[in-house]
Design a protein around this motif. Structure first.
Motif, PDB file in Angstrom:
ATOM      1  N   ASP A 100       0.590  -1.294  -0.027  1.00 26.64           N
ATOM      2  CA  ASP A 100      -0.013   0.076   0.141  1.00 26.64           C
ATOM      3  C   ASP A 100       0.811   1.344  -0.052  1.00 26.64           C
ATOM      4  N   LEU A 101       1.943   1.447   0.818  1.00 25.25           N
ATOM      5  CA  LEU A 101       2.702   2.297   0.984  1.00 25.25           C
ATOM      6  C   LEU A 101       3.564   2.752  -0.362  1.00 25.25           C
ATOM      7  N   PHE A 102       4.139   1.588  -1.097  1.00 27.01           N
ATOM      8  CA  PHE A 102       4.867   1.885  -2.205  1.00 27.01           C
ATOM      9  C   PHE A 102       3.767   2.145  -3.493  1.00 27.01           C
ATOM     10  N   GLY A 103       2.788   1.316  -3.515  1.00 32.92           N
ATOM     11  CA  GLY A 103       1.817   1.498  -4.597  1.00 32.92           C
ATOM     12  C   GLY A 103       1.111   2.899  -4.592  1.00 32.92           C
ATOM     13  N   ALA A 104       1.556   3.522  -3.505  1.00 37.72           N
ATOM     14  CA  ALA A 104       0.730   4.957  -3.694  1.00 37.72           C
ATOM     15  C   ALA A 104       1.811   6.103  -4.143  1.00 37.72           C
ATOM     16  N   VAL A 105       2.898   5.610  -4.206  1.00 37.16           N
ATOM     17  CA  VAL A 105       3.929   6.782  -4.771  1.00 37.16           C
ATOM     18  C   VAL A 105       4.210   6.791  -6.246  1.00 37.16           C
ATOM     19  N   THR A 106       3.956   7.862  -6.742  1.00 36.38           N
ATOM     20  CA  THR A 106       3.868   7.996  -8.175  1.00 36.38           C
ATOM     21  C   THR A 106       5.278   8.560  -8.926  1.00 36.38           C
ATOM     22  N   THR A 107       6.249   9.114  -8.030  1.00 38.74           N
ATOM     23  CA  THR A 107       7.205   9.098  -8.776  1.00 38.74           C
ATOM     24  C   THR A 107       8.735   8.437  -7.927  1.00 38.74           C
ATOM     25  N   ARG A 110      -0.961   1.347 -14.832  1.00 40.05           N
ATOM     26  CA  ARG A 110      -0.364   0.737 -13.614  1.00 40.05           C
ATOM     27  C   ARG A 110       1.223   1.521 -13.043  1.00 40.05           C
ATOM     28  N   ASN A 111       1.542   2.217 -14.211  1.00 43.64           N
ATOM     29  CA  ASN A 111       2.875   3.097 -13.570  1.00 43.64           C
ATOM     30  C   ASN A 111       4.037   2.251 -13.389  1.00 43.64           C
ATOM     31  N   ARG A 112       3.956   1.080 -13.923  1.00 37.28           N
ATOM     32  CA  ARG A 112       4.989  -0.118 -13.865  1.00 37.28           C
ATOM     33  C   ARG A 112       6.177  -0.076 -14.603  1.00 37.28           C
ATOM     34  N   ASN A 113       6.459   0.969 -15.434  1.00 39.43           N
ATOM     35  CA  ASN A 113       7.394   0.880 -16.326  1.00 39.43           C
ATOM     36  C   ASN A 113       8.885   1.669 -15.803  1.00 39.43           C
ATOM     37  N   TRP A 114       9.282   1.265 -14.593  1.00 38.71           N
ATOM     38  CA  TRP A 114      10.472   1.722 -14.034  1.00 38.71           C
ATOM     39  C   TRP A 114      11.292   0.648 -13.547  1.00 38.71           C
ATOM     40  N   GLY A 115      12.716   0.803 -13.571  1.00 41.92           N
ATOM     41  CA  GLY A 115      13.505  -0.064 -13.451  1.00 41.92           C
ATOM     42  C   GLY A 115      14.863   0.511 -13.236  1.00 41.92           C
ATOM     43  N   THR A 116      15.932  -0.189 -13.090  1.00 40.45           N
ATOM     44  CA  THR A 116      17.515   0.176 -12.926  1.00 40.45           C
ATOM     45  C   THR A 116      17.628   0.584 -14.638  1.00 40.45           C
ATOM     46  N   PRO A 117      18.936   1.417 -14.698  1.00 41.14           N
ATOM     47  CA  PRO A 117      19.264   1.735 -16.264  1.00 41.14           C
ATOM     48  C   PRO A 117      19.558   0.595 -16.888  1.00 41.14           C
ATOM     49  N   LYS A 142       0.364  -4.062  -5.153  1.00 38.71           N
ATOM     50  CA  LYS A 142      -0.679  -4.340  -4.839  1.00 38.71           C
ATOM     51  C   LYS A 142      -1.366  -5.683  -5.494  1.00 38.71           C
ATOM     52  N   THR A 143      -1.049  -5.882  -6.612  1.00 37.07           N
ATOM     53  CA  THR A 143      -1.462  -6.978  -7.493  1.00 37.07           C
ATOM     54  C   THR A 143      -0.457  -7.383  -8.491  1.00 37.07           C
ATOM     55  N   GLY A 144      -0.517  -8.808  -8.673  1.00 33.63           N
ATOM     56  CA  GLY A 144      -0.079  -9.029  -9.692  1.00 33.63           C
ATOM     57  C   GLY A 144       1.475  -9.899  -9.600  1.00 33.63           C
ATOM     58  N   HIS A 145       2.256  -9.610  -8.683  1.00 32.39           N
ATOM     59  CA  HIS A 145       3.627 -10.100  -8.375  1.00 32.39           C
ATOM     60  C   HIS A 145       3.978 -10.472  -6.969  1.00 32.39           C
ATOM     61  N   PRO A 166       0.555 -13.469   4.275  1.00 33.67           N
ATOM     62  CA  PRO A 166       0.502 -12.239   4.841  1.00 33.67           C
ATOM     63  C   PRO A 166       1.353 -11.126   4.189  1.00 33.67           C
ATOM     64  N   PRO A 167       0.701 -10.130   3.981  1.00 29.38           N
ATOM     65  CA  PRO A 167       1.535  -9.131   3.015  1.00 29.38           C
ATOM     66  C   PRO A 167       2.744  -8.806   3.731  1.00 29.38           C
ATOM     67  N   LEU A 168       3.889  -8.202   2.823  1.00 30.74           N
ATOM     68  CA  LEU A 168       5.120  -7.769   3.777  1.00 30.74           C
ATOM     69  C   LEU A 168       4.825  -6.528   4.157  1.00 30.74           C
ATOM     70  N   THR A 169       5.317  -6.227   5.366  1.00 27.07           N
ATOM     71  CA  THR A 169       5.334  -4.841   5.948  1.00 27.07           C
ATOM     72  C   THR A 169       6.503  -4.109   5.665  1.00 27.07           C
ATOM     73  N   LEU A 170       6.764  -2.788   6.036  1.00 30.89           N
ATOM     74  CA  LEU A 170       7.623  -2.001   5.721  1.00 30.89           C
ATOM     75  C   LEU A 170       8.877  -2.500   6.668  1.00 30.89           C
ATOM     76  N   SER A 171       8.596  -2.856   7.807  1.00 38.98           N
ATOM     77  CA  SER A 171       9.559  -3.368   8.632  1.00 38.98           C
ATOM     78  C   SER A 171      10.168  -4.607   8.025  1.00 38.98           C
ATOM     79  N   ALA A 172       9.774  -5.408   7.335  1.00 35.64           N
ATOM     80  CA  ALA A 172      10.183  -6.654   6.716  1.00 35.64           C
ATOM     81  C   ALA A 172      11.201  -6.294   5.515  1.00 35.64           C
ATOM     82  N   LEU A 173      11.405  -5.324   5.066  1.00 36.25           N
ATOM     83  CA  LEU A 173      12.126  -4.817   4.023  1.00 36.25           C
ATOM     84  C   LEU A 173      13.510  -4.273   4.618  1.00 36.25           C
ATOM     85  N   PRO A 174      14.388  -4.140   3.641  1.00 35.56           N
ATOM     86  CA  PRO A 174      15.546  -3.833   4.076  1.00 35.56           C
ATOM     87  C   PRO A 174      15.544  -2.152   4.626  1.00 35.56           C
TER      88      PRO A 174
END
Length: 332
Positions: free
Chosen positions: A76-83, A120-127, A162-165, A314-322
Motif C-alpha cells: 500500500d505504501l509503495f503502490g501510492a508513490v508515483t515518482t 499501473r505506472n510500472r515501467n520503471w527499473g534500473t538503467p 498491490k496486485t500481480g507479483h 500475509p503481506p510484507l510490511t515496511l519493517s520486513a524490507l531492508p
C-alpha cells in the motif's frame, strides 16, 4: 535523538560509506544533525537533507506511531508513490523483498517496443534493465519478432505491488508478452484493454502449435542470451517446446526456467549489477539445458499441473524490507 538506533541510521551509514577519502568522518552523537545535513547536501544535494529530516522526525515519533508505519502493508505504501527518488539507481534487497532508489522509466514507445497497462505506472527499473530491454527488442526484431509488448517492470520506488507479483521489487525484472507488437502505435485504451495471448494448450501439456511459431522461440532466445540475464521464467509447456526445437546452440537454455503460469508472457530477470552492494542476488541456475526427461517430468505431474491452492501469505510490511527502503519511501 539516538541516531544509530533510529530510522536515520541506514541513511547515515550509506552517506558515511561514500564519504570522499581524506574528509573528516561525521560521528552520530558527536556531530549535530545540521553538520551531517550540510555535509550530505554537499555530496548529494538538498534532497539528502529532506530525506534525512523525514527519517529523523519519524524516529522521534512515539513507539505506537512508528510501529503503525512499520506494520502497514508495504504494497500500500509503495503502490501510492508515483515518482522515483533522485540520485543514482540502487536496487536494495532481494527480488521479492526490497525496493529501488533512483529508478528510471522505460519510454512508453520505442522503435521495437510499446509499454502496456500505462495506468499501473510500472515501467520503471534500473538503467541496466532499460538498456537490456532495448537490446532484447533489437535482437528479437532482427530474428523475426515484430516488437515487444512490455508488461510490468517495477514501481517508481520498487517495493511490493498491490496486485500481480511477489517479485519485481528492485528494478531488475520485466514481463514481456508472448504477443507480437502490432504494426501501429496502440492507443492508451488499447493498451489497457488488449489481452496477452495464451500460447499453451488447455491441458497444459504443450504449446498450442496453431499459435506458437519459430519467432516465439527467437524472442525467448534473445531475452535469455543477454549477458545481464540470469533467468527467463516460462511455462513448463514452453520449456518443453524449446527443448524440442532449440537446435544445437543451447547455451542460453540453462537460463530458461519452468514455472507456474507464464503462459502468455515471459518473465526476464537480471543479475544484480556490478557494484550494487545492497542487492541480493540468486545462485546461478543449474548447469545444462534443463531438458532431461526427469527434470521436465516433474512439471507435468497432475499434482503440479493442478496444485491445491495455498492460503495467501500475509503481506510484507515496511519493517520486513531492508532498512534503507524506509528512506527511499519517504523522500519527497
Amino acid at each position: 535523538m539516538n541516531v544509530e538506533g533510529s530510522a536515520f541510521g541506514p541513511v547515515f551509514s550509506e552517506f558515511d560509506g561514500s564519504q570522499p577519502q581524506g574528509e573528516a568522518r561525521l560521528v552520530p552523537g558527536r556531530d549535530s544533525f545540521l553538520d551531517i545535513c550540510r555535509a550530505g547536501a554537499r555530496l548529494a544535494g538538498a534532497q539528502f537533507c529532506v530525506a534525512l529530516l523525514c527519517a529523523a522526525l519519524l524516529s522521534c515519533l512515539p513507539g505506537s506511531a512508528a510501529a503503525g508505519v512499520d506494520d502497514k502493508p508495504a504494497r500500500d505504501l509503495f503502490g501510492a508513490v508515483t515518482t522515483p527518488t533522485t540520485g543514482a539507481a540502487r536496487p536494495l534487497g532481494f527480488f521479492a523483498k526490497g525496493c529501488l532508489a533512483g529508478a528510471v522509466a522505460l519510454p512508453l514507445d520505442g522503435d521495437d517496443w510499446q509499454v502496456m497497462r500505462l495506468s499501473r505506472n510500472r515501467n520503471w527499473g534500473t538503467p541496466v534493465l532499460v538498456k537490456t530491454i532495448e537490446h532484447i527488442a533489437r535482437d528479437a526484431h532482427r530474428a523475426g519478432w515484430p516488437g515487444l509488448l512490455i508488461g510490468d517492470m517495477s514501481q517508481p520506488r520498487g517495493g511490493p505491488m498491490k496486485t500481480g507479483h511477489a517479485s519485481h521489487q528492485i528494478g531488475l525484472d520485466v514481463d514481456i508478452w508472448l504477443t507480437p507488437m502490432p504494426s501501429h502505435t496502440l492507443s492508451r485504451g488499447e493498451r489497457e484493454e488488449m489481452s496477452a495471448v495464451n500460447v499453451v494448450t488447455q491441458d497444459r501439456l504443450d504449446v498450442d502449435r496453431s499459435i506458437w511459431t519459430p519467432a516465439h522461440l527467437a524472442l525467448v532466445k534473445a531475452a535469455a542470451s543477454q549477458p545481464e540475464t540470469t533467468r527467463v521464467f516460462v511455462n513448463a509447456a514452453i520449456k518443453k517446446a524449446l527443448c524440442r526445437t532449440a537446435g544445437s546452440d543451447r547455451a542460453w537454455m540453462t537460463r530458461v526456467r519452468p514455472y507456474w503460469g507464464h503462459d502468455d508472457h515471459i518473465h526476464v530477470r537480471l543479475a544484480c549489477p556490478s557494484g550494487a552492494s545492497s542487492c541480493e542476488d540468486q545462485d546461478a541456475p543449474p548447469s545444462g539445458d534443463g531438458c532431461d526427461e526427469k527434470d521436465l517430468a516433474y512439471w507435468f505431474q497432475p499434482s503440479v499441473l493442478h496444485p491445491t491452492p495455498s492460503p495467501p501469505r500475509p503481506p510484507l510490511t515496511l519493517s520486513a524490507l531492508p532498512d534503507a527502503c524506509r528512506a527511499v519511501l519517504m523522500e519527497h
